[in-house]
Design an enzyme around this catalytic site. Structure first.
Site, PDB file in Angstrom:
ATOM      1  N   GLY A   2       0.842  -1.197   0.000  1.00  0.00           N
ATOM      2  CA  GLY A   2       0.000   0.000   0.000  1.00  0.00           C
ATOM      3  C   GLY A   2       0.868   1.235   0.000  1.00  0.00           C
ATOM      4  O   GLY A   2       1.386   1.633   1.042  1.00  0.00           O
ATOM      5  N   LEU A   3       1.059   1.830  -1.186  1.00  0.00           N
ATOM      6  CA  LEU A   3       1.970   2.965  -1.322  1.00  0.00           C
ATOM      7  C   LEU A   3       1.213   4.245  -1.649  1.00  0.00           C
ATOM      8  O   LEU A   3       1.625   5.042  -2.487  1.00  0.00           O
ATOM      9  CB  LEU A   3       3.028   2.669  -2.394  1.00  0.00           C
ATOM     10  CG  LEU A   3       3.864   1.405  -2.142  1.00  0.00           C
ATOM     11  CD1 LEU A   3       4.790   1.139  -3.314  1.00  0.00           C
ATOM     12  CD2 LEU A   3       4.665   1.536  -0.848  1.00  0.00           C
ATOM     13  N   MET A  59       0.325   8.022   2.682  1.00  0.00           N
ATOM     14  CA  MET A  59       0.885   7.698   3.993  1.00  0.00           C
ATOM     15  C   MET A  59       1.878   6.548   3.897  1.00  0.00           C
ATOM     16  O   MET A  59       2.957   6.584   4.492  1.00  0.00           O
ATOM     17  CB  MET A  59      -0.227   7.369   4.980  1.00  0.00           C
ATOM     18  CG  MET A  59       0.215   7.345   6.435  1.00  0.00           C
ATOM     19  SD  MET A  59      -1.218   7.435   7.530  1.00  0.00           S
ATOM     20  CE  MET A  59      -0.437   7.278   9.136  1.00  0.00           C
ATOM     21  N   GLY A  60       1.518   5.488   3.145  1.00  0.00           N
ATOM     22  CA  GLY A  60       2.419   4.351   3.010  1.00  0.00           C
ATOM     23  C   GLY A  60       3.730   4.738   2.348  1.00  0.00           C
ATOM     24  O   GLY A  60       4.810   4.307   2.776  1.00  0.00           O
ATOM     25  N   SER A  75      -0.972   7.189  13.689  1.00  0.00           N
ATOM     26  CA  SER A  75      -1.467   8.557  13.544  1.00  0.00           C
ATOM     27  C   SER A  75      -0.325   9.454  13.085  1.00  0.00           C
ATOM     28  O   SER A  75       0.828   9.229  13.434  1.00  0.00           O
ATOM     29  CB  SER A  75      -2.044   9.057  14.877  1.00  0.00           C
ATOM     30  OG  SER A  75      -2.550  10.371  14.745  1.00  0.00           O
ATOM     31  N   LYS A 102      -6.107   3.067  19.043  1.00  0.00           N
ATOM     32  CA  LYS A 102      -6.237   4.035  17.949  1.00  0.00           C
ATOM     33  C   LYS A 102      -7.701   4.393  17.704  1.00  0.00           C
ATOM     34  O   LYS A 102      -8.020   5.551  17.359  1.00  0.00           O
ATOM     35  CB  LYS A 102      -5.611   3.455  16.673  1.00  0.00           C
ATOM     36  CG  LYS A 102      -5.734   4.356  15.438  1.00  0.00           C
ATOM     37  CD  LYS A 102      -5.092   5.723  15.659  1.00  0.00           C
ATOM     38  CE  LYS A 102      -4.818   6.466  14.362  1.00  0.00           C
ATOM     39  NZ  LYS A 102      -5.862   6.499  13.363  1.00  0.00           N
ATOM     40  N   GLU A 145     -10.462  12.555  18.848  1.00  0.00           N
ATOM     41  CA  GLU A 145     -10.215  13.514  17.761  1.00  0.00           C
ATOM     42  C   GLU A 145     -11.525  14.118  17.257  1.00  0.00           C
ATOM     43  O   GLU A 145     -11.610  15.314  16.992  1.00  0.00           O
ATOM     44  CB  GLU A 145      -9.482  12.794  16.636  1.00  0.00           C
ATOM     45  CG  GLU A 145      -9.127  13.640  15.435  1.00  0.00           C
ATOM     46  CD  GLU A 145      -8.471  12.781  14.365  1.00  0.00           C
ATOM     47  OE1 GLU A 145      -9.133  12.530  13.329  1.00  0.00           O
ATOM     48  OE2 GLU A 145      -7.329  12.350  14.568  1.00  0.00           O
ATOM     49  N   TYR A 146     -12.559  13.280  17.137  1.00  0.00           N
ATOM     50  CA  TYR A 146     -13.870  13.774  16.702  1.00  0.00           C
ATOM     51  C   TYR A 146     -14.347  14.889  17.634  1.00  0.00           C
ATOM     52  O   TYR A 146     -14.831  15.933  17.193  1.00  0.00           O
ATOM     53  CB  TYR A 146     -14.907  12.641  16.734  1.00  0.00           C
ATOM     54  CG  TYR A 146     -14.942  11.732  15.533  1.00  0.00           C
ATOM     55  CD1 TYR A 146     -13.782  11.323  14.901  1.00  0.00           C
ATOM     56  CD2 TYR A 146     -16.143  11.250  15.045  1.00  0.00           C
ATOM     57  CE1 TYR A 146     -13.817  10.462  13.822  1.00  0.00           C
ATOM     58  CE2 TYR A 146     -16.199  10.390  13.971  1.00  0.00           C
ATOM     59  CZ  TYR A 146     -15.029   9.990  13.356  1.00  0.00           C
ATOM     60  OH  TYR A 146     -15.075   9.145  12.290  1.00  0.00           O
TER      61      TYR A 146
END
Length: 301
Positions: free
Chosen positions: A7-8, A11-12, A121, A173, A180-181
């Site tokens: 998965g690039l 983020m990856g 995160s 997480k 966070e919400y």
């Protein structure tokens, strides 16, 4: 240490780049050729298939998945179980539901493989700032991966930790995202109140900048809010539609299961759901009710 990265996406790819900068060998796989070319550009190797990825890694292998939660994660784990050897480790760095993680970990263990769940995160800023990582799994499996976590984190002993057994990383997480919400909703509501006090003519970006230093409510999220207000003070062109990726819902459901009151997180989730109701039948009906019992005027479209 050598690591496979599946998965690039943004983020990856950023995580792979940070690892390469830290002296690790990375073999990246993504179905998109342009994504594979991207990681080759900063010194990583690439593979055109999962089979090739596994072949290029020395045993005992470690393969990190940064793919969307749900069917894609499940399918990738199923494929890897057929390719990996006993003693190899699968790391799920996505936002999987911890209950699914527990199920996958059991299936993996039956094949003699290790499963590590890493709640991650940091978003697009992780490349420069480092990632916050909440790691679940067997102690020995996590310890073997320590050099990877230390490189990805803001510091060797900062921003990451082994929080417990398999499932605990994604569970932690999940709650992180629920919090966070609530934080996001509080900031949004507060700045909305300030903006509606028109006689004061408040500059919301200025207020955000003031609060960033010395204030009790200062935070990285406030830093990002200040940047957003600087770029677009009136939020022109942005639809009032707020998606959610699932973690807030899971947090609220878990709170209910545990009999833990979580009104702020719950209401922040409801606010997101409310933002998507463009027709708002409920609000139309409320207006009709007021007209029925009190003769109150109804605003027409």
């Amino acid at each position: 240490m050598e690591l496979g990265m599946i998965g690039l996406g943004k983020m990856g790819a950023n995580m792979a780049q940070r690892l390469v900068r830290g002296g690790h060998d990375v073999v990246g796989f993504d179905p998109k050729p342009e994504a594979r070319s991207l990681v080759e550009g900063f010194g990583a190797k690439s593979a055109a298939s999962l089979e090739e990825l596994v072949d290029k890694l020395p045993a005992p292998r470690a393969v990190w998945m940064m793919v969307p939660a749900g069917e894609i994660t499940g399918g990738t784990v199923d494929a890897l179980m057929k390719l990996l050897s006993p003693g190899d480790t699968i790391i799920d760095g996505g936002n999987s539901n911890y209950k699914h993680t527990l199920e996958r970990a059991k299936a993996v263990a039956d094949k003699g493989l290790h499963y590590v769940d890493c709640g991650t995160s940091g978003g697009v800023w992780g490349l420069a700032e480092g990632y916050s990582m909440m790691v679940g799994g067997e102690k020995d499996a996590v310890e073997r991966l320590r050099p990877i976590f230390e490189t990805l984190a803001p510091g060797k002993d900062q921003g990451w930790g082994h929080v417990g057994p398999v499932g605990s990383g994604h569970y932690t997480k999940m709650v992180h995202n629920g919090i966070e919400y609530g934080l996001m909703q509080a900031y949004a509501e507060g700045f909305s109140i300030l903006g509606h006090k028109q006689e004061f003519g408040l500059d919301l970006h200025q207020v955000a900048e003031i609060w960033r230093y010395g204030s009790v409510v200062r935070s990285w999220l406030l830093d990002l809010t200040a940047d957003a207000l600087d770029k677009n003070p009136t939020m022109d062109g942005i639809a009032p539609f707020v998606p959610d990726s699932g973690e807030g819902r899971w947090t609220v459901a878990e709170a209910i299961d545990l009999d833990v009151p979580a009104p702020v997180i719950t209401q922040s989730l409801i606010a997101r759901l409310r933002s998507r109701d463009g027709e708002s039948f409920a609000d139309r009906l409320l207006s009709a009710m007021r007209n029925e019992f009190g003769g109150h005027a109804m605003k027409k479209e």
